[in-house]
Design a protein around this motif. Sequence first.
Motif, PDB file in Angstrom:
ATOM      1  N   ASN A 264     -10.505  -5.792   6.655  1.00 44.66           N
ATOM      2  CA  ASN A 264      -9.654  -5.430   5.513  1.00 44.66           C
ATOM      3  C   ASN A 264      -8.597  -6.489   5.220  1.00 44.66           C
ATOM      4  O   ASN A 264      -8.237  -6.712   4.053  1.00 44.66           O
ATOM      5  CB  ASN A 264      -8.993  -4.075   5.740  1.00 44.66           C
ATOM      6  CG  ASN A 264      -9.984  -2.928   5.678  1.00 44.66           C
ATOM      7  OD1 ASN A 264     -11.061  -3.042   5.085  1.00 44.66           O
ATOM      8  ND2 ASN A 264      -9.657  -1.822   6.315  1.00 44.66           N
ATOM      9  N   LEU A 265      -8.107  -7.162   6.245  1.00 47.80           N
ATOM     10  CA  LEU A 265      -7.127  -8.231   6.044  1.00 47.80           C
ATOM     11  C   LEU A 265      -7.799  -9.509   5.531  1.00 47.80           C
ATOM     12  O   LEU A 265      -7.257 -10.212   4.681  1.00 47.80           O
ATOM     13  CB  LEU A 265      -6.381  -8.529   7.350  1.00 47.80           C
ATOM     14  CG  LEU A 265      -5.408  -7.464   7.839  1.00 47.80           C
ATOM     15  CD1 LEU A 265      -4.880  -7.816   9.227  1.00 47.80           C
ATOM     16  CD2 LEU A 265      -4.246  -7.296   6.877  1.00 47.80           C
TER      17      LEU A 265
ATOM     18  N   VAL B  89      -5.414 -15.896   7.262  1.00 45.04           N
ATOM     19  CA  VAL B  89      -5.705 -14.659   8.003  1.00 45.04           C
ATOM     20  C   VAL B  89      -4.823 -14.566   9.240  1.00 45.04           C
ATOM     21  O   VAL B  89      -4.329 -13.486   9.585  1.00 45.04           O
ATOM     22  CB  VAL B  89      -7.205 -14.570   8.366  1.00 45.04           C
ATOM     23  CG1 VAL B  89      -7.467 -13.426   9.326  1.00 45.04           C
ATOM     24  CG2 VAL B  89      -8.046 -14.416   7.108  1.00 45.04           C
TER      25      VAL B  89
ATOM     26  N   ILE C  57      -9.895  -3.345  10.731  1.00 43.63           N
ATOM     27  CA  ILE C  57      -8.586  -3.835  10.282  1.00 43.63           C
ATOM     28  C   ILE C  57      -8.677  -5.317   9.913  1.00 43.63           C
ATOM     29  O   ILE C  57      -8.196  -5.740   8.859  1.00 43.63           O
ATOM     30  CB  ILE C  57      -7.504  -3.600  11.362  1.00 43.63           C
ATOM     31  CG1 ILE C  57      -7.225  -2.104  11.499  1.00 43.63           C
ATOM     32  CG2 ILE C  57      -6.231  -4.372  11.037  1.00 43.63           C
ATOM     33  CD1 ILE C  57      -6.395  -1.739  12.719  1.00 43.63           C
ATOM     34  N   ALA C  58      -9.319  -6.109  10.774  1.00 40.27           N
ATOM     35  CA  ALA C  58      -9.444  -7.549  10.517  1.00 40.27           C
ATOM     36  C   ALA C  58     -10.259  -7.798   9.250  1.00 40.27           C
ATOM     37  O   ALA C  58      -9.936  -8.694   8.464  1.00 40.27           O
ATOM     38  CB  ALA C  58     -10.082  -8.241  11.714  1.00 40.27           C
TER      39      ALA C  58
ATOM     40  N   LEU D  21      -1.520 -13.154   8.289  1.00 41.28           N
ATOM     41  CA  LEU D  21      -1.605 -11.710   8.046  1.00 41.28           C
ATOM     42  C   LEU D  21      -1.724 -10.937   9.359  1.00 41.28           C
ATOM     43  O   LEU D  21      -1.106  -9.881   9.527  1.00 41.28           O
ATOM     44  CB  LEU D  21      -2.802 -11.390   7.144  1.00 41.28           C
ATOM     45  CG  LEU D  21      -2.717 -11.877   5.700  1.00 41.28           C
ATOM     46  CD1 LEU D  21      -4.044 -11.664   4.986  1.00 41.28           C
ATOM     47  CD2 LEU D  21      -1.594 -11.163   4.960  1.00 41.28           C
ATOM     48  N   LEU D  22      -2.516 -11.451  10.280  1.00 38.45           N
ATOM     49  CA  LEU D  22      -2.666 -10.793  11.581  1.00 38.45           C
ATOM     50  C   LEU D  22      -1.353 -10.809  12.355  1.00 38.45           C
ATOM     51  O   LEU D  22      -1.009  -9.827  13.029  1.00 38.45           O
ATOM     52  CB  LEU D  22      -3.773 -11.461  12.397  1.00 38.45           C
ATOM     53  CG  LEU D  22      -5.200 -11.186  11.940  1.00 38.45           C
ATOM     54  CD1 LEU D  22      -6.168 -12.159  12.588  1.00 38.45           C
ATOM     55  CD2 LEU D  22      -5.601  -9.753  12.252  1.00 38.45           C
TER      56      LEU D  22
ATOM     57  N   LYS E 152       1.610 -10.769  11.056  1.00 32.49           N
ATOM     58  CA  LYS E 152       2.483  -9.817  10.376  1.00 32.49           C
ATOM     59  C   LYS E 152       2.133  -8.372  10.764  1.00 32.49           C
ATOM     60  O   LYS E 152       3.002  -7.574  11.082  1.00 32.49           O
ATOM     61  CB  LYS E 152       2.358  -9.991   8.856  1.00 32.49           C
ATOM     62  CG  LYS E 152       3.650  -9.774   8.105  1.00 32.49           C
ATOM     63  CD  LYS E 152       3.455 -10.010   6.622  1.00 32.49           C
ATOM     64  CE  LYS E 152       3.520 -11.492   6.314  1.00 32.49           C
ATOM     65  NZ  LYS E 152       3.449 -11.781   4.873  1.00 32.49           N
ATOM     66  N   GLU E 153       0.830  -8.044  10.712  1.00 28.56           N
ATOM     67  CA  GLU E 153       0.362  -6.681  11.008  1.00 28.56           C
ATOM     68  C   GLU E 153       0.348  -6.404  12.508  1.00 28.56           C
ATOM     69  O   GLU E 153       0.570  -5.275  12.932  1.00 28.56           O
ATOM     70  CB  GLU E 153      -1.050  -6.473  10.451  1.00 28.56           C
ATOM     71  CG  GLU E 153      -1.138  -6.549   8.953  1.00 28.56           C
ATOM     72  CD  GLU E 153      -0.650  -5.292   8.265  1.00 28.56           C
ATOM     73  OE1 GLU E 153      -0.821  -4.195   8.827  1.00 28.56           O
ATOM     74  OE2 GLU E 153      -0.093  -5.417   7.168  1.00 28.56           O
TER      75      GLU E 153
END
Length: 154
Positions: A12-13, A61, A9-10, A64-65, A67-68
Amino acid sequence: MSKRKIVEIATNLAEPVVKKHLFELVDVEYVKEGPNWYLRIYIDKPGGITIDDCKVVSEEVSDLLDKEDPIPQSYFLEVSSPGLERPLKKDSDFERFKGELVEVKLFKAINGKKKYVGELIGLIDNKIVINLDSGETMEFEREEVSLVKRTIIF
């Protein structure tokens, strides 16, 4: 959630952020050291990575982390250069670092040794090929190898 899934996941982000800044995503790892968890993102570019490069990737990043929110426990995010003795993981790494000195570590010993150092010839038919100082050429199946990294001898 498994460490492997978190790394996926990380990765891909982080990948689009890293590419946007024309950097290379070298590696992502999620490890526990003592009581703390660390999500480490290693980036590189020709000429090397600066602290400002790491800062911009870390901030983007991190947003984004947040947020996800894919990681259940608390952790520290670190973005850094892989260093001079960077690991070689991607096929392109074996092309880029041809002719350089590398260290190959094996899961199981071959000829009584689990570590070999030599000049990288490349990745040929999914085999890592190096020339030893003795002039002998060694080939290692990728599945036999736990780590290949650039090495510097002083």
